[in-house]
Design a protein around this motif. Structure first.
Motif, short mmCIF file in Angstrom:
data_model
loop_
_atom_site.label_atom_id
_atom_site.label_comp_id
_atom_site.label_asym_id
_atom_site.label_seq_id
_atom_site.Cartn_x
_atom_site.Cartn_y
_atom_site.Cartn_z
N PRO A 88 74.05 45.69 -82.99
CA PRO A 88 75.04 45.31 -81.98
C PRO A 88 74.71 45.79 -80.58
N ARG A 89 73.74 46.68 -80.42
CA ARG A 89 73.30 47.02 -79.08
C ARG A 89 72.39 45.94 -78.52
N VAL A 90 71.67 45.26 -79.41
CA VAL A 90 70.72 44.23 -78.98
C VAL A 90 71.36 42.84 -78.95
N VAL A 91 72.17 42.53 -79.95
CA VAL A 91 72.89 41.25 -79.99
C VAL A 91 74.36 41.59 -80.25
N PRO A 92 75.13 41.87 -79.21
CA PRO A 92 76.48 42.40 -79.39
C PRO A 92 77.38 41.53 -80.27
N GLY A 93 77.22 40.23 -80.19
CA GLY A 93 78.06 39.36 -80.99
C GLY A 93 77.49 39.03 -82.36
N GLY A 94 76.29 39.55 -82.63
CA GLY A 94 75.64 39.21 -83.90
C GLY A 94 74.90 37.90 -83.85
N ARG A 95 75.31 37.04 -82.98
CA ARG A 95 74.65 35.76 -82.72
C ARG A 95 74.77 35.49 -81.22
N GLY A 96 73.92 34.63 -80.73
CA GLY A 96 74.02 34.29 -79.31
C GLY A 96 73.09 35.12 -78.45
N PRO A 97 73.49 35.37 -77.19
CA PRO A 97 72.57 35.98 -76.22
C PRO A 97 72.10 37.37 -76.63
N VAL A 98 70.83 37.63 -76.31
CA VAL A 98 70.25 38.96 -76.50
C VAL A 98 70.62 39.81 -75.29
N ASN A 99 71.01 41.04 -75.55
CA ASN A 99 71.40 41.97 -74.49
C ASN A 99 70.16 42.73 -74.01
N ALA A 100 69.62 42.31 -72.89
CA ALA A 100 68.37 42.91 -72.40
C ALA A 100 68.54 44.39 -72.12
N ARG A 101 69.72 44.82 -71.66
CA ARG A 101 69.93 46.24 -71.37
C ARG A 101 69.86 47.07 -72.64
N GLY A 102 70.33 46.52 -73.75
CA GLY A 102 70.23 47.23 -75.01
C GLY A 102 68.78 47.39 -75.45
N LEU A 103 68.01 46.32 -75.30
CA LEU A 103 66.59 46.40 -75.64
C LEU A 103 65.84 47.36 -74.72
N ASP A 104 66.31 47.48 -73.49
CA ASP A 104 65.65 48.39 -72.55
C ASP A 104 65.62 49.81 -73.09
N PHE A 105 66.70 50.23 -73.75
CA PHE A 105 66.74 51.58 -74.30
C PHE A 105 65.61 51.79 -75.31
N TYR A 106 65.43 50.83 -76.22
CA TYR A 106 64.39 50.99 -77.23
C TYR A 106 63.00 50.87 -76.62
N ASP A 107 62.89 50.10 -75.56
CA ASP A 107 61.63 50.02 -74.83
C ASP A 107 61.27 51.41 -74.29
N ARG A 108 62.25 52.09 -73.70
CA ARG A 108 62.00 53.44 -73.17
C ARG A 108 61.67 54.42 -74.28
N LEU A 109 62.39 54.31 -75.39
CA LEU A 109 62.14 55.20 -76.53
C LEU A 109 60.73 55.01 -77.08
N VAL A 110 60.34 53.77 -77.28
CA VAL A 110 59.00 53.49 -77.80
C VAL A 110 57.93 54.01 -76.84
N ASP A 111 58.13 53.80 -75.56
CA ASP A 111 57.16 54.33 -74.58
C ASP A 111 57.07 55.85 -74.65
N GLU A 112 58.21 56.50 -74.79
CA GLU A 112 58.20 57.96 -74.85
C GLU A 112 57.47 58.46 -76.10
N LEU A 113 57.70 57.80 -77.23
CA LEU A 113 56.99 58.17 -78.45
C LEU A 113 55.48 57.97 -78.28
N CYS A 114 55.10 56.83 -77.74
CA CYS A 114 53.67 56.55 -77.55
C CYS A 114 53.05 57.56 -76.60
N ARG A 115 53.78 57.97 -75.59
CA ARG A 115 53.25 58.94 -74.63
C ARG A 115 52.90 60.26 -75.31
N HIS A 116 53.62 60.58 -76.39
CA HIS A 116 53.36 61.81 -77.14
C HIS A 116 52.44 61.58 -78.34
#
Length: 457
Positions: A88-116
């Protein structure tokens, strides 16, 4: 029980993956940020179903403190971090538009993991169904599987270039049994055997999502399935039959379709919805690894004159054809679960014997224990030590096991138990969210360093 100084563990195979795990609902918090929508578990918590009243919307503050937790992983020397993406952070309604801001969080997390230098190992579904889908039927509705595949494709489109391994679902058996059959977990349905469509639709969701992940370039696609050896409570035919049925419903109902493309028997297959044969072909697409979550065995017998039974806080109605019993003679965790390290080896040998070459390389995707406070952390060390030795014996017996994730990195909101059950290597003060590594954190760090040192020599 081992006491300091601890005996070194035997050497695991070169390239063995060492990690720790967590999930979004249990740790992230930030329930109203990034455009996140509510999940079925948010609604369940709001209805007062978390027993100690812990604030699940706050979690452990991982959303704000993820860099701190990644630094803790780096301090462990962990090779990988198993986290979950909140649907629900990525697709708040379960269907329909993707929430780019929600995906941004996981993008940052993945980058931080890769950095380490830590491999990101996301699980796409760790029980937090978007609330609109739950209210429309959840996993009883075939459409949920289709929507899950769309969500998987959206996550992979953003993250697949950096993610080293993927898990589609976590523990579909628990979702089916506790969420739809017994009503102990979200969404709180008490359907008993009428919950079986929820199992089928989760399996179909896995197959569709695995296809979507690979189409987006994802590497190493697997699933995380809970397994428990099931022991008959007695030698009589009624107890053996009850244990066999429970074993089928909680173990083979999920592993057989995933690994053989068939349900354990025709009677079960006949209860499943949709074009079952066509669905099974999707469900059984080859896996790069098979994730196994192990905590303890189960003892099962015939019901006693319709009396309800229970185990670990789960009530089983007396009108079901099996009853749960306590495991005799074992030490218990703070959750009341029996400590049976050899059960892990027995389970892995059983999977290897049942599936042979159809069993992909195995990764232990969860294994851990809850104890009340840091004063009992020596018991956590003893638990992990004994289970890793059991795992090593299974590898020596020929089971192809490639990695191990302990549950969990930090203490977390343990579903309906709230903050009362502490599984973490790192203590969380729920008033301040301050993190304090426990003795088990330092022990696991030494284990990983010793294993890597051996591999390098």
């Amino acid at each position: 029980m081992p006491t300091p100084p601890y005996e070194p563990l035997p050497a695991f195979p070169p390239g063995f993956l060492w990690g720790a795990a967590a999930s979004a609902f249990q740790t992230e918090g930030a329930a109203d940020t990034d455009g996140k929508g509510p999940s079925g578990w948010d609604a369940f918590a709001a209805a007062g179903r978390i027993r100690d009243g812990a604030d699940a919307s706050r979690g452990t503050g991982f959303h704000a403190r993820y860099r701190e937790d990644v630094a803790l992983l780096a301090g462990l020397g962990a090779d990988a971090f198993r986290f979950s993406v909140s649907w629900p952070r990525v697709v708040p309604g379960g269907r329909g538009p993707v929430n780019a801001r929600g995906l941004d969080f996981y993008d940052r997390l993945v980058d931080e993991l890769c950095r380490h230098g830590i491999t990101p190992a996301p699980t796409l579904y760790h029980w937090d169904t978007p609330l609109p889908l739950d209210e429309a039927g959840g996993w009883l509705d075939r459409d949920t599987a289709e929507r899950f595949a769309e969500y998987a494709a959206a996550v992979a489109a953003r993250l697949a270039d950096r993610v080293g391994m993927w898990m589609t679902l976590n523990e579909p058996a628990e979702v089916t049994l506790l969420g739809y059959a017994l009503g102990e977990h979200a969404p709180g349905r008490r359907l008993l055997f009428d919950a079986l469509p929820a199992a089928h639709h989760q399996l179909l969701a896995h197959g569709l999502a695995a296809r979507a992940l690979r189409a987006a370039g994802a590497r190493r696609v697997g699933v995380a399935v809970s397994h428990s050896p099931v022991l008959a409570a007695g030698e009589g035919e009624a107890d053996r039959a009850a244990a066999g049925l429970y074993d089928t419903l909680t173990n083979h109902l999920f592993s057989d379709p995933l690994l053989t493309g068939a349900y354990p028997d025709g009677a079960i297959a006949s209860l499943m919805p949709g074009p079952v044969a066509e669905d099974l072909a999707v469900i059984a697409a080859p896996l790069d690894f098979y994730g196994v979550n192990y905590y303890h065995p189960m003892v099962v017998g015939a019901p006693k004159e319709g009396a309800p039974s229970g185990f670990g806080g789960v009530a089983v109605p007396g009108d079901l054809p099996f009853g749960l019993r306590e495991y005799p003679g074992a030490e218990r965790t703070g959750f009341g679960w029996p400590v049976v390290p050899e059960g892990l080896r027995e389970l892995l040998l059983g999977l290897d014997a049942r599936y042979g070459r159809r069993l992909p390389p195995v990764v232990v995707t969860e294994n851990g224990c809850s104890y009340d406070d840091a004063a009992e952390d020596h018991r956590r060390i003893a638990f992990l030590d004994a289970h890793l030795r059991s795992l090593h014996r299974a590898i020596g017996d020929g089971v192809d096991v490639r990695g191990y994730f302990t549950w969990s990195l930090t203490d977390n909101i343990e579903w309906v138990e709230g903050a009362a059950q502490r599984f973490g290597l790192v203590h969380v003060d729920y008033a301040t969210l301050e993190r304090t590594p426990k003795a088990s954190y330092r022990w696991y760090r030494e284990v990983i360093a010793a294993q890597k040192g051996r591999a390098a020599s």
